[in-house]
Design a protein around this motif. Structure first.
Motif, short mmCIF file in Angstrom:
data_model
loop_
_atom_site.label_atom_id
_atom_site.label_comp_id
_atom_site.label_asym_id
_atom_site.label_seq_id
_atom_site.Cartn_x
_atom_site.Cartn_y
_atom_site.Cartn_z
N UNK A 231 41.52 14.49 0.71
CA UNK A 231 40.07 14.27 0.75
C UNK A 231 39.58 13.86 2.13
N UNK A 232 40.51 13.61 3.07
CA UNK A 232 40.15 13.21 4.44
C UNK A 232 40.41 14.40 5.35
N UNK A 233 39.36 14.92 5.94
CA UNK A 233 39.47 16.19 6.68
C UNK A 233 40.42 16.11 7.87
N UNK A 234 40.52 14.93 8.49
CA UNK A 234 41.35 14.81 9.69
C UNK A 234 42.81 14.53 9.36
N UNK A 235 43.13 14.33 8.06
CA UNK A 235 44.50 13.96 7.68
C UNK A 235 45.42 15.17 7.65
#
Length: 269
Positions: free
Chosen positions: A73-77
């Motif tokens: 859910x975290x785009x940068x992960x």
């Protein structure tokens, strides 16, 4: 740091237990260019409650979230390495993430019941996954889940009341019942008692002990006393590294690593 000798000892001790429910191998997690988790390997077993401990920002919650792909859910992960559930890579391209999160449930730090009745909080997941053919089957799932979460006797006469009207401790047990309702195999708990009073905390800890063996349970906690009370295996994280992992009694009484010793004796953290 966890050494090959440490892993070898843990592996030898675990041989009699069969394959782990989940296995992480050389897992690293990045947020953009920042590495939050560095090359972590760990086994999660149904026979044990596993506690993740360590100072704030050490990566224990970040690693927990990799186990059911909440970091998606975290785009940068970005996650590197392999995490397997019953030998199947959960990050493979064909993995159904919705089904994965039914099999690997999550209970968060702050109780988060749906703004629905107590009954509908429990029934929501089984209804989405088609686990009940009619009302009688759904009633049975709701009752069974609330009983397993130690909440049935307190709410059985007010199942139509809002879940948000319950006390904080009851709300957290409702969230555990909600996770149980879809027949998970693993339950991840991210500091489930941090917002609760000591009496509610004791009830959650009793519940964790009762659920052990039925589900593989992983708990992130800031409380070393809680880790000592509820877990049989403890992993100590520091600065994104898994420093030490082993029997809880050994971690707290005879740690192999100086950083573990320093943390549990209060020298830092």
């Amino acid at each position: 740091m966890v050494t090959s000798e440490t892993l070898s000892a843990d592996t030898t001790a675990a041989q009699d237990l069969g394959e782990p429910k989940m296995r992480a191998t050389d897992v690293s997690v990045f947020y953009g260019d920042k590495k939050a988790i560095d090359n972590v390997s760990i086994d999660i077993r149904t026979e044990h409650v596993t506690a993740f401990i360590g100072p704030s920002g050490c990566g224990k919650s970040t690693f927990l979230r990799t186990l059911n792909r909440m970091n998606d859910t975290i785009s940068s992960a970005r996650v590197e390495g392999v995490i397997e559930l019953d030998g199947e890579d959960i990050y493979q391209s064909g993995m159904d993430v919705v089904q994965l999160r039914a099999r690997v449930g999550m209970v968060f730090q702050k109780p988060n019941p749906f703004p629905k009745s107590i009954y509908e909080n429990i029934a929501y997941g089984p209804r989405i996954h088609g686990l009940a053919e009619g009302k009688s089957e759904m009633d049975a799932i709701v009752e069974r889940s609330l009983k397993r979460a130690g909440l049935w006797d307190e709410v059985k006469d007010r199942l139509d009341d809002s879940g948000t009207a319950l006390s904080g401790g009851q709300q957290q047990r409702l969230c555990i019942a909600r996770a149980i309702a879809v027949d998970p195999e693993v339950i991840l708990m991210d500091e489930p008692c941090s917002a609760l009073d000591p009496i509610a905390t004791a009830k959650i800890e009793e519940l964790i002990d009762e659920l052990r063996g039925r589900y593989a349970i992983v708990i992130v906690t800031h409380s070393m006393q809680q880790a000592a009370r509820v877990s049989q295996r403890t992993a100590f994280f520091h600065l994104g590294n898994l420093v030490e992992y082993g029997h809880t009694s050994d971690i707290f009484t005879n740690p192999r690593e100086k950083r573990t010793q320093d943390y549990i004796t209060g020298r830092y953290g």
